[in-house]
Motif scaffolding. Structure first.
Motif, PDB file in Angstrom:
ATOM      1  N   MET A   1       0.855  -1.174   0.000  1.00  0.00           N
ATOM      2  CA  MET A   1       0.000   0.000   0.000  1.00  0.00           C
ATOM      3  C   MET A   1       0.891   1.224   0.000  1.00  0.00           C
TER       4      MET A   1
ATOM      5  N   LEU B   1      -4.513   1.046  -2.258  1.00  0.00           N
ATOM      6  CA  LEU B   1      -4.388  -0.363  -1.924  1.00  0.00           C
ATOM      7  C   LEU B   1      -4.850  -1.178  -3.126  1.00  0.00           C
TER       8      LEU B   1
ATOM      9  N   ALA C   1      -2.402  -4.005   5.363  1.00  0.00           N
ATOM     10  CA  ALA C   1      -1.403  -3.623   4.364  1.00  0.00           C
ATOM     11  C   ALA C   1      -0.358  -2.669   4.946  1.00  0.00           C
TER      12      ALA C   1
END
Length: 159
Positions: A1, A38, A157
């Motif tokens: 991310m 993301l 993430a």
């Protein structure tokens, strides 16, 4: 991310993906913008934070569907002329035109889902007679569940 923070508005708007857009500042208050991206396979989620009000207009990618919703806004948040609340979202078909407006600092999220992920190759994709987005109100429970799921993905993430 990825997570980016901007003090220049043009750099921030260049970082927004999944749409061809034009953004105009309407009420500069705080020159600070941020965006998180993301990617989960072909799914793309964006979470933006705008330090001021703005007007955004454009068209989505032609190869998928886009959902847009607000996560925080002090003033009215409009999507194609309709009020967008915490219990609603803008659904944009492939290539749909849209206009978003908010008069104050606000946070938003979007999710891009490729058409191929929604409709198996042997199924016919539903025809879209309109290339303009529609505000839908799935209700508080469903929008909260979606938000919590995305927040969980983004937190995982970040680790």
């Amino acid at each position: 991310m990825s997570h980016q923070v901007f003090t220049e508005f043009e750099a921030y708007t260049d970082a927004i993906q999944d749409a061809d857009l034009r953004v105009t500042l309407s009420r500069p208050e705080r020159p600070l913008w941020s965006i998180r991206h993301l990617h989960i396979d072909a799914l793309h989620i964006q979470a933006g934070s705008d330090g001021c009000g703005n007007i955004t207009e454009g068209a989505t990618r032609r190869d998928g569907w886009t959902l847009v919703w607000q996560t925080r806004a002090r003033g009215a948040y409009l999507a194609n002329g309709e009020r967008l609340t915490r219990d609603s979202m803008l659904v944009l078909s492939p290539g749909a035109e849209f206009r978003l407006a908010c008069s104050s600092p606000h946070d938003w999220m979007s999710a891009f889902v490729p058409t191929a992920s929604l409709f198996p190759p042997d199924d016919a994709e539903p025809s879209c007679s309109s290339r303009v987005g529609q505000v839908v109100c799935p209700g508080h429970e469903l929008t909260n569940r979606l938000q919590m799921t995305i927040d969980t993905f983004m937190a995982a993430a970040d680790v």
